[in-house]
Design a protein around this motif. Sequence first.
Motif, PDB file in Angstrom:
ATOM      1  N   ALA A 143      45.307  35.657  43.554  1.00 25.97           N
ATOM      2  CA  ALA A 143      45.716  34.067  43.897  1.00 25.97           C
ATOM      3  C   ALA A 143      45.038  33.069  42.298  1.00 25.97           C
ATOM      4  O   ALA A 143      44.544  33.113  41.515  1.00 25.97           O
ATOM      5  N   LEU A 144      46.805  32.179  42.314  1.00 29.33           N
ATOM      6  CA  LEU A 144      46.728  31.853  41.343  1.00 29.33           C
ATOM      7  C   LEU A 144      45.681  30.747  40.238  1.00 29.33           C
ATOM      8  O   LEU A 144      45.397  31.277  39.183  1.00 29.33           O
ATOM      9  N   PRO A 145      44.693  30.267  40.664  1.00 28.37           N
ATOM     10  CA  PRO A 145      44.142  29.265  40.012  1.00 28.37           C
ATOM     11  C   PRO A 145      43.124  30.444  39.521  1.00 28.37           C
ATOM     12  O   PRO A 145      42.631  30.287  38.583  1.00 28.37           O
ATOM     13  N   ARG A 146      42.287  31.759  39.780  1.00 29.28           N
ATOM     14  CA  ARG A 146      41.385  32.213  39.875  1.00 29.28           C
ATOM     15  C   ARG A 146      41.717  33.446  38.462  1.00 29.28           C
ATOM     16  O   ARG A 146      41.436  33.696  37.570  1.00 29.28           O
ATOM     17  N   PHE A 193      44.955  32.727  36.411  1.00 32.31           N
ATOM     18  CA  PHE A 193      44.852  32.442  35.247  1.00 32.31           C
ATOM     19  C   PHE A 193      43.799  32.199  34.239  1.00 32.31           C
ATOM     20  O   PHE A 193      43.576  32.604  33.767  1.00 32.31           O
ATOM     21  N   GLY A 194      42.738  31.846  35.458  1.00 37.61           N
ATOM     22  CA  GLY A 194      41.502  32.184  34.281  1.00 37.61           C
ATOM     23  C   GLY A 194      40.844  33.491  34.485  1.00 37.61           C
ATOM     24  O   GLY A 194      39.366  33.422  33.232  1.00 37.61           O
TER      25      GLY A 194
END
Length: 285
Positions: free
Chosen positions: A182-185, A187-188
Motif C-alpha cells: 500500500a503506497l502510503p505505508r 513510502f513510510g
Amino acid sequence: MVCALAATCCYGTASVLQAIGARSVASGPGSGVDPVLPLRALRRGPYAAGLVLDCAGFALQIVALRTIPLYAVGAALAAGLAVTAVVAAWLLKARLTLAEWSAVGAVCAGLAMIALASGAEGNRAGPAALRWYLLGAAVAVLLVGALAGRIPDGPRALLLGLGAGAGFGVVAVAVRLIDSPALPRLFGNPALYALLLGGAAGFTLLTSAFQRGSVIVATAGMILAESAGPAVVGVLWLGDRPHAGLEWVAVAGFAAAVTGALALSRFGDTGTEPGRQPDQGGGPP
C-alpha cells in the motif's frame, strides 16, 4: 528454491557479460569508484544483456525471498560463482583446473544439503529499529565502497565485491521487511529506501570491480557478504529455521557452499578478455 536457483543462473551469467562490457569502457578520472561507469557501460551490448538478466534474476529472487529462509536463498546465490566460473571459461577463455571444478562440486553439494534441510521462511517482523539499521547499513556500504575503490588493484576487486555483496544483502533483507505494498505505508517504510540505496551502491561497486579486476574474485567477495549477512539476520530476528533435527545439515551445507565459492576465488583469475583492450570511448558500442 527453484526460483532461487534460476536467479542464480541469471546473476552468474550476467556477471561475465557485465565484466566484458565494463572492460570495454575507458576508466574515469582518478582511481576511485566511477559512479557513472554503469551508465557509460550501458552502451555496450554485453553489459546491457547482463542488466536484463539481472532484472530477471531479481524478480525470481523476490519470489524466493518471500517463500524460503534467507539463508537458503543466500546459499543458492553462492552457486552463482560456479555459474560465473563456467561461463567465464567459455566466454573469457578462462581455464578451470581440477581444484576449481572440485570447488564447483562443493557448492552444488552444499546447496543440495540446504534444500533438504530448509523449512518455511520465518514469520517474525523483526524489531522496528531493524529497518532504520538497514538504511544506515546501505549508506555505510556506499561510503566504504568509495574508499575501497582507491586502494591498489590487487585487493581492490575483492573489497569492492564485498561492498557490493553487503549492498545486495541489504536488498535481500529489505524485501522481507517490506510488509505492505500500500503506497502510503510503503513510502513510510525505511526498508524501501534501504532497498533502493543498497541496490544502487552494490551495482556501482560491482561494475567498478569488474572493470579492472578478476570476475571470479569480485563475485566471490560479493557472494560471501551477500550470503552471510542476511542469513544471520534471518535466523536471529526473522524466525528462519531449518526442519527440526536437520539443523546440522543446513549448517554443513551452508559452510560447504560458501567454502566452495571462496575456494574458487583462490584459484585462477579470469583477467581480461584475451585480445581485448579498453577503448577510449567515442567509438561505436
